[in-house]
Design a protein around this motif. Structure first.
Motif, PDB file in Angstrom:
ATOM      1  N   HIS A  41       0.839  -1.206   0.000  1.00 51.64           N
ATOM      2  CA  HIS A  41       0.000   0.000   0.000  1.00 51.64           C
ATOM      3  C   HIS A  41       0.873   1.254   0.000  1.00 51.64           C
ATOM      4  N   ILE A  42       2.047   1.156   0.653  1.00 53.37           N
ATOM      5  CA  ILE A  42       2.899   2.338   0.825  1.00 53.37           C
ATOM      6  C   ILE A  42       3.959   2.430  -0.279  1.00 53.37           C
ATOM      7  N   TYR A  43       4.617   1.305  -0.560  1.00 48.99           N
ATOM      8  CA  TYR A  43       5.808   1.371  -1.406  1.00 48.99           C
ATOM      9  C   TYR A  43       5.625   0.880  -2.843  1.00 48.99           C
ATOM     10  N   ALA A  44       4.479   0.293  -3.171  1.00 49.20           N
ATOM     11  CA  ALA A  44       4.335  -0.229  -4.536  1.00 49.20           C
ATOM     12  C   ALA A  44       3.069   0.267  -5.238  1.00 49.20           C
ATOM     13  N   ALA A  45       1.899  -0.054  -4.693  1.00 47.23           N
ATOM     14  CA  ALA A  45       0.649   0.179  -5.427  1.00 47.23           C
ATOM     15  C   ALA A  45       0.416   1.631  -5.856  1.00 47.23           C
ATOM     16  N   PRO A  46       0.727   2.629  -5.007  1.00 42.25           N
ATOM     17  CA  PRO A  46       0.410   3.992  -5.455  1.00 42.25           C
ATOM     18  C   PRO A  46       1.185   4.410  -6.703  1.00 42.25           C
ATOM     19  N   THR A  49      -0.683   3.202  -9.679  1.00 42.60           N
ATOM     20  CA  THR A  49      -1.908   3.976  -9.836  1.00 42.60           C
ATOM     21  C   THR A  49      -1.638   5.384 -10.373  1.00 42.60           C
ATOM     22  N   TYR A  50      -0.643   6.071  -9.801  1.00 38.54           N
ATOM     23  CA  TYR A  50      -0.478   7.502 -10.101  1.00 38.54           C
ATOM     24  C   TYR A  50       0.738   7.843 -10.963  1.00 38.54           C
ATOM     25  N   ALA A  51       1.631   6.873 -11.171  1.00 38.19           N
ATOM     26  CA  ALA A  51       2.805   7.143 -12.014  1.00 38.19           C
ATOM     27  C   ALA A  51       3.093   5.934 -12.907  1.00 38.19           C
ATOM     28  N   TYR A  67      10.513  -5.310 -10.119  1.00 36.95           N
ATOM     29  CA  TYR A  67       9.976  -4.044 -10.633  1.00 36.95           C
ATOM     30  C   TYR A  67      10.889  -2.899 -10.276  1.00 36.95           C
ATOM     31  N   VAL A  68      10.716  -1.819 -11.028  1.00 44.32           N
ATOM     32  CA  VAL A  68      11.230  -0.523 -10.601  1.00 44.32           C
ATOM     33  C   VAL A  68      10.061   0.445 -10.735  1.00 44.32           C
ATOM     34  N   LEU A  69       9.857   1.236  -9.677  1.00 41.39           N
ATOM     35  CA  LEU A  69       8.717   2.151  -9.616  1.00 41.39           C
ATOM     36  C   LEU A  69       9.253   3.521  -9.237  1.00 41.39           C
ATOM     37  N   GLY A  70       8.653   4.564  -9.779  1.00 44.75           N
ATOM     38  CA  GLY A  70       9.165   5.883  -9.420  1.00 44.75           C
ATOM     39  C   GLY A  70       8.280   7.002  -9.909  1.00 44.75           C
ATOM     40  N   THR A  71       8.776   8.197  -9.696  1.00 46.17           N
ATOM     41  CA  THR A  71       8.080   9.390 -10.171  1.00 46.17           C
ATOM     42  C   THR A  71       9.119  10.474 -10.456  1.00 46.17           C
ATOM     43  N   PRO A  72       8.914  11.257 -11.517  1.00 46.88           N
ATOM     44  CA  PRO A  72       9.869  12.330 -11.800  1.00 46.88           C
ATOM     45  C   PRO A  72       9.697  13.522 -10.863  1.00 46.88           C
ATOM     46  N   ASP A  73       8.534  13.623 -10.218  1.00 48.63           N
ATOM     47  CA  ASP A  73       8.233  14.802  -9.398  1.00 48.63           C
ATOM     48  C   ASP A  73       7.696  14.351  -8.038  1.00 48.63           C
ATOM     49  N   ALA A  76       4.960  16.597  -6.250  1.00 52.40           N
ATOM     50  CA  ALA A  76       3.613  16.482  -6.840  1.00 52.40           C
ATOM     51  C   ALA A  76       3.012  15.121  -6.480  1.00 52.40           C
ATOM     52  N   PHE A  77       3.839  14.095  -6.470  1.00 53.35           N
ATOM     53  CA  PHE A  77       3.383  12.748  -6.122  1.00 53.35           C
ATOM     54  C   PHE A  77       2.898  12.712  -4.670  1.00 53.35           C
ATOM     55  N   GLU A  78       3.661  13.338  -3.781  1.00 59.43           N
ATOM     56  CA  GLU A  78       3.246  13.403  -2.369  1.00 59.43           C
ATOM     57  C   GLU A  78       1.874  14.067  -2.247  1.00 59.43           C
ATOM     58  N   ALA A  79       1.685  15.140  -3.017  1.00 62.68           N
ATOM     59  CA  ALA A  79       0.414  15.882  -2.939  1.00 62.68           C
ATOM     60  C   ALA A  79      -0.747  15.032  -3.468  1.00 62.68           C
TER      61      ALA A  79
END
Ligand code: ACO
Length: 201
Positions: A41-46, A49-51, A67-73, A76-79
């Motif tokens: 719930h904390i380290y993978a699924a979001p 869903t959002y990135a 897997y590798v999961l991430g976000t460029p921003d 914005a991801f936190e928000a």
């Protein structure tokens, strides 16, 4: 034959499973937590869903092995998570803030991150606004696939305009620490229990 491909919705369960099976400083965390979905719930699924454009998996014979999961921003991801992801989970997992830190169960320590998510420092995000997580199951480790996943993610983040990427690793996870140093990542900060690495893209 390992293939590296963008993650899709059908991979969600595999992401939860891999997150749990590598969630104890790189070792299997099954049995550490009463609720097997909490880590995911904390380290993978979001991220899926959002990135989803920054979510890649490694597959062999139909089985997802990493897997590798991430976000460029990160900011914005936190928000986005504050607005859309955490509220529902907060109704599911009680806030442990009334329990003294040292008396919290492993599940309560994770629930605390749902109620009071960590936010990255401004000074870090100024140069390294992207962040990522990478996890491979034991059968997929040690064959160069971690490097391939990281390079794919670096390229995706760079293309999205991120000038740098950071990540956090538990101090006990010496294997991953060696891997990040070997890939040229720089140690940026060290706090009790964790190291922050960064790479200019
Ligand atoms: N020290 C020095 N070099 C290393 C180390 C190490 N501990 N580990 C790997 N390397 C080198 C390899 O020799 C290889 O070198 P080369 O490409 O120059 O020949 C290179 O790093 C790539 O190694 P891979 O085989 O791609 O590594 P692997 O596929 O095992 O991936 C990883 C590494 C991601 C740490 C994997 O083992 C793993 O998922 N472990 C369990 C979960 C985990 O700990 N995840 C990290 C959590 S922290 C976070 O997500 C931010």
């Amino acid at each position: 034959m390992f293939t590296l491909r963008p993650a899709r919705e059908a991979d969600r369960e595999a992401l939860y499973r891999i997150c749990l099976q590598t969630g104890d400083s790189g070792q299997d965390a099954t049995g550490v937590y009463d609720d097997p979905a909490l880590l995911g719930h904390i380290y993978a699924a979001p991220y899926l869903t959002y990135a989803p454009a920054f979510a890649f998996v490694l597959e062999d014979a139909g089985a997802v092995g990493g897997y590798v999961l991430g976000t460029p921003d990160t900011r914005a991801f936190e928000a986005t998570l504050e607005r859309e992801w955490w509220p529902h989970l907060r109704t599911q997992y009680p806030d442990p803030s009334g329990v003294p830190r040292e008396a919290r169960t492993p599940d309560q320590r994770l629930a605390a991150l749902i109620h009071t998510p960590r936010t990255a420092p401004d000074a870090l995000l100024a140069q390294y606004p992207a962040h990522l997580h990478i996890d491979l199951l034991p059968w997929a480790q040690g064959g160069g696939h971690g490097r391939r996943l990281m390079e794919r993610q670096f390229a995706a983040l760079r293309e999205a305009g991120a000038p740098g990427v950071h990540l956090g690793v538990g101090e006990r996870n010496t294997r991953a620490e060696g891997f990040y140093r070997h890939l040229g990542m720089e140690e940026l900060a060290r706090s009790p229990g964790a190291i922050t690495f960064g790479l200019k893209l």
